[in-house]
Design an enzyme around this catalytic site. Structure first.
Site, mmCIF file in Angstrom:
data_model
loop_
_atom_site.group_PDB
_atom_site.id
_atom_site.type_symbol
_atom_site.label_atom_id
_atom_site.label_comp_id
_atom_site.label_asym_id
_atom_site.label_seq_id
_atom_site.Cartn_x
_atom_site.Cartn_y
_atom_site.Cartn_z
ATOM 1 C CG ASP A 28 2.963 37.958 52.872
ATOM 2 O OD1 ASP A 28 2.740 36.816 52.415
ATOM 3 O OD2 ASP A 28 4.080 38.506 52.795
ATOM 4 C CG ASN A 76 -0.462 35.157 44.410
ATOM 5 O OD1 ASN A 76 -1.370 35.693 45.041
ATOM 6 N ND2 ASN A 76 0.803 35.260 44.806
HETATM 7 C C1 FPP Z 1 -0.127 35.225 51.316
HETATM 8 O O1 FPP Z 1 0.410 34.196 52.085
HETATM 9 C C2 FPP Z 1 -1.515 34.984 51.080
HETATM 10 C C3 FPP Z 1 -2.040 34.696 49.861
HETATM 11 C C4 FPP Z 1 -1.249 34.565 48.632
HETATM 12 C C5 FPP Z 1 -3.442 34.438 49.702
HETATM 13 C C6 FPP Z 1 -4.366 35.097 50.695
HETATM 14 C C7 FPP Z 1 -5.566 34.271 50.660
HETATM 15 C C8 FPP Z 1 -6.390 33.991 51.655
HETATM 16 C C9 FPP Z 1 -6.279 34.600 53.001
HETATM 17 C C10 FPP Z 1 -7.483 33.058 51.437
HETATM 18 C C11 FPP Z 1 -8.287 33.453 50.208
HETATM 19 C C12 FPP Z 1 -9.663 33.579 50.530
HETATM 20 C C13 FPP Z 1 -10.453 34.658 50.392
HETATM 21 C C14 FPP Z 1 -11.815 34.543 50.902
HETATM 22 C C15 FPP Z 1 -10.017 35.931 49.756
HETATM 23 P P1 FPP Z 1 1.652 33.385 51.501
HETATM 24 O O2 FPP Z 1 1.160 32.097 50.982
HETATM 25 O O3 FPP Z 1 2.397 34.206 50.492
HETATM 26 O O4 FPP Z 1 2.472 33.220 52.801
HETATM 27 P P2 FPP Z 1 4.042 33.087 52.917
HETATM 28 O O5 FPP Z 1 4.646 34.390 52.421
HETATM 29 O O6 FPP Z 1 4.250 32.893 54.375
HETATM 30 O O7 FPP Z 1 4.446 31.903 52.089
#
Ligand code: FPP
Length: 251
Positions: A28, A76
């Protein structure tokens, strides 16, 4: 003997390893990482993929046998369409670009989550990744993609009900093992350690059944900043925990 060799030896001889067998991570903070730098959220997700690469490498080096990474949750889908497309695109290009390297590094790839809603080309890539790496045993990397714990349990219950209706399974004989065997994680041990980056203190529908006796480590750093040191810090905290599984433990 190197740390890595000692850890592998302890696995081989069945003694209690100091590293957890299965580490699962809620990655996250990509968005906040980007906001803090005044760059688009997409950049945070891209840098998140770099952290995925480094974490897989580190997990293999540290002797972790199962690594589960939460890449896209069943919730998501409520994000803006362009962000969903971006996350799908990153996963797609990650598998295309890195599969060979993962295979050569001895990583076995598995994907958990509801596949039927994913674009057909991603489903094909997942099939190819799982088939190509099936014999690898150094580390198993489980990508949770379009994954939700409640959705997984619901699908398992529906399958159990269908098997019971077809006379393949006696409803009286359903036990915890029956449910575990019908989950996406059927062949995967329960996570010993669940790490969440980003500072939030919640599980967000991740591995709900499997986390019954997991240890939790919440780190205040954003996922794109996660490095081997942070994994080692989490392993250090894990090592200090006393796991009693409802019992009273050694006194
Ligand atoms: C959370 O950050 C992260 C995700 C929803 C996606 C995680 C995905 C990746 C690291 C890339 C995907 C690639 C692979 C290879 C699995 P957020 O967007 O919720 O962050 P925030 O809470 O700060 O908004």
């Amino acid at each position: 003997m190197s740390v890595l060799a000692k850890q592998s030896a302890s696995f081989e001889h069945g003694s209690q390893p100091s590293v957890p067998r299965h580490v699962a991570i809620i990655m996250d903070g990509n968005g906040r990482w980007a906001s803090a730098r005044g760059v688009p959220r997409a950049e945070g997700h891209r840098r998140g993929v770099d952290a995925v690469r480094e974490t897989i490498r580190a997990a293999a080096e540290l002797g972790i046998k199962h690594l589960t990474l939460f890449g896209f949750s069943s919730e998501n889908w409520s994000r803006p369409r362009d962000e969903i497309e971006l996350l799908f695109g990153l996963f797609r290009s990650y598998i295309r670009n890195d599969l060979r390297q993962l295979d050569e590094a001895g990583a076995r790839v598995k994907v958990i989550g509801r596949r039927t809603d994913l674009p057909p080309d991603i489903r094909l890539l997942i099939d190819e990744a799982e088939r190509r790496t099936d014999a690898n045993r150094r580390v198993q990397v489980n990508f949770a993609f379009n994954y939700g714990g409640r959705d997984e349990i619901t699908r398992a219950v529906a399958r159990i009900a269908a098997e019971a209706a077809d006379g393949l399974l006696d409803p009286e004989a359903v036990n915890e093992g029956t449910i575990a065997d019908h989950l996406d994680t059927a062949s995967i041990p329960d996570p010993d350690l669940i790490i969440r980056t980003g500072g939030e203190l919640r599980l967000s529908n991740f591995l709900l059944w499997q986390c019954a006796y997991s240890e939790f480590v919440f780190l205040p750093i954003y996922w794109p900043d996660f490095r081997k040191d942070d994994l080692e810090e989490a392993l250090g905290l894990f090592e200090g925990r006393s796991r009693r599984y409802g019992g009273i433990g050694a006194r």
